[in-house]
Design an enzyme around this catalytic site. Structure first.
Site, PDB file in Angstrom:
ATOM      1  N   MET A 217       0.769  -1.260   0.075  1.00 21.44           N
ATOM      2  CA  MET A 217      -0.201   0.035  -0.005  1.00 21.44           C
ATOM      3  C   MET A 217       0.879   1.223  -0.031  1.00 21.44           C
ATOM      4  O   MET A 217       0.199   2.179  -0.053  1.00 21.44           O
ATOM      5  CB  MET A 217      -0.828   0.132   1.041  1.00 21.44           C
ATOM      6  CG  MET A 217      -2.200   0.524   0.919  1.00 21.44           C
ATOM      7  SD  MET A 217      -3.278   0.120   2.216  1.00 21.44           S
ATOM      8  CE  MET A 217      -2.125   0.337   3.591  1.00 21.44           C
ATOM      9  N   PRO A 218       2.213   1.263   0.298  1.00 26.22           N
ATOM     10  CA  PRO A 218       2.784   2.495   0.165  1.00 26.22           C
ATOM     11  C   PRO A 218       2.740   3.309  -1.209  1.00 26.22           C
ATOM     12  O   PRO A 218       2.550   2.692  -2.443  1.00 26.22           O
ATOM     13  CB  PRO A 218       4.417   1.878   0.146  1.00 26.22           C
ATOM     14  CG  PRO A 218       4.362   0.677   0.565  1.00 26.22           C
ATOM     15  CD  PRO A 218       2.995  -0.175   0.144  1.00 26.22           C
ATOM     16  N   TYR A 219       3.128   4.447  -1.071  1.00 30.12           N
ATOM     17  CA  TYR A 219       3.018   5.439  -2.319  1.00 30.12           C
ATOM     18  C   TYR A 219       4.565   6.174  -2.516  1.00 30.12           C
ATOM     19  O   TYR A 219       4.992   6.655  -1.359  1.00 30.12           O
ATOM     20  CB  TYR A 219       1.985   6.789  -2.121  1.00 30.12           C
ATOM     21  CG  TYR A 219       2.122   7.464  -3.252  1.00 30.12           C
ATOM     22  CD1 TYR A 219       1.724   7.066  -4.561  1.00 30.12           C
ATOM     23  CD2 TYR A 219       2.641   8.557  -3.082  1.00 30.12           C
ATOM     24  CE1 TYR A 219       1.909   8.177  -5.508  1.00 30.12           C
ATOM     25  CE2 TYR A 219       2.752   9.517  -3.853  1.00 30.12           C
ATOM     26  CZ  TYR A 219       2.270   9.351  -5.454  1.00 30.12           C
ATOM     27  OH  TYR A 219       2.519  10.242  -6.213  1.00 30.12           O
TER      28      TYR A 219
ATOM     29  N   VAL B  44       2.710   1.768  -5.000  1.00 30.49           N
ATOM     30  CA  VAL B  44       2.347   2.522  -6.079  1.00 30.49           C
ATOM     31  C   VAL B  44       3.592   3.322  -6.159  1.00 30.49           C
ATOM     32  O   VAL B  44       4.143   3.782  -5.268  1.00 30.49           O
ATOM     33  CB  VAL B  44       1.022   3.329  -6.046  1.00 30.49           C
ATOM     34  CG1 VAL B  44       1.041   4.598  -7.267  1.00 30.49           C
ATOM     35  CG2 VAL B  44      -0.119   2.390  -6.010  1.00 30.49           C
TER      36      VAL B  44
END
Lengths: 65, 65, 65, 65, 65, 65
Positions: free
Chosen positions: E1-3, E41
């Protein structure tokens, strides 16, 4: 001279893990694009799970399942 | 209508200093590009030194030297 | 070491004006917070007026009035 | 796959309100651009009023009037 | 889920190099923090050298020296 | 006074669709948090599919499957 911003949920990343992210991404930019590590800036934002959504849902709720 | 984001390490910037940054950058945009100060937005992010890296190193460690 | 991101609509800012923004904001951070200009990074994003909204309206439309 | 960042002043938004923002913006992207909600990421930043400026003034001061 | 957002100057990074950055940083987040690669992402912004400043100077000018 | 940044891949969003995003998110902030639409700023970034990664892969490649 690159600038990298890494956003993760605040779920207990340690100082050592954050240091690894910083050195790792700096090295990646040097290896891949020959960017000067001396001026590569990395900023990590740790975001409360109440403030992060995916799939239209708050991560705090997803973590309960 | 410009939007300005200033990221600095969290190392004791005072309310007065932050107010100066906000008025200073708003003025700079007006003087340089004739931007309307009324709708100029400035957001300051103060980032923990554990979460900021330069040269592949964490600022917390750099500050110890 | 600060990082500054300035977002403006793409409406003809010249190279000289952008250079003034860069030197001006770097100087402001030095004067106000004693930040080292050598590692101050400034990135200017020029955004198409079709992609910028204020008051719920697209800037391209606002400019026609 | 869109990424949305919403910045608001930290003035008491509740968990429920933030959940509404997350679901609302995810739905808007699906309805408008047919974006897959499953991979739509929304991050909300709540910013101290001392760190937010508009019209060259700090929001903390504006709120006192 | 990191961006992750990587900003570099637009100076000829190839598709292959950008693919390497994307896979490299995704892997780094998995290895370091056990982040799920499927929802990581990465967005790369290539910025015109006229719009990037360091040390109060525009990169376009620095490159001439 | 909120600031919203929406990042999507550049894959043909029309002016009308972008206008809908801008009005929709501005309305959402008013309805949910009573934010003043007059000073709500929305910026849409359309990112080349070569510069967007998910799951460690470049979107350009994902689109070919």
């Amino acid at each position: 001279m690159p600038y990298v911003n890494i956003k993760i949920t605040r779920e207990g990343a340690t100082k050592a893990q954050k240091a690894q992210l910083i050195s790792g991404v700096t090295e990646l930019l040097q290896k891949t694009l020959n960017k000067n590590p001396a001026t590569t800036v990395v900023v990590i934002d740790e975001v409360d799970t109440d403030n992060w959504g995916i799939g239209g849902e708050v991560v705090t709720e997803l973590r309960k399942r």
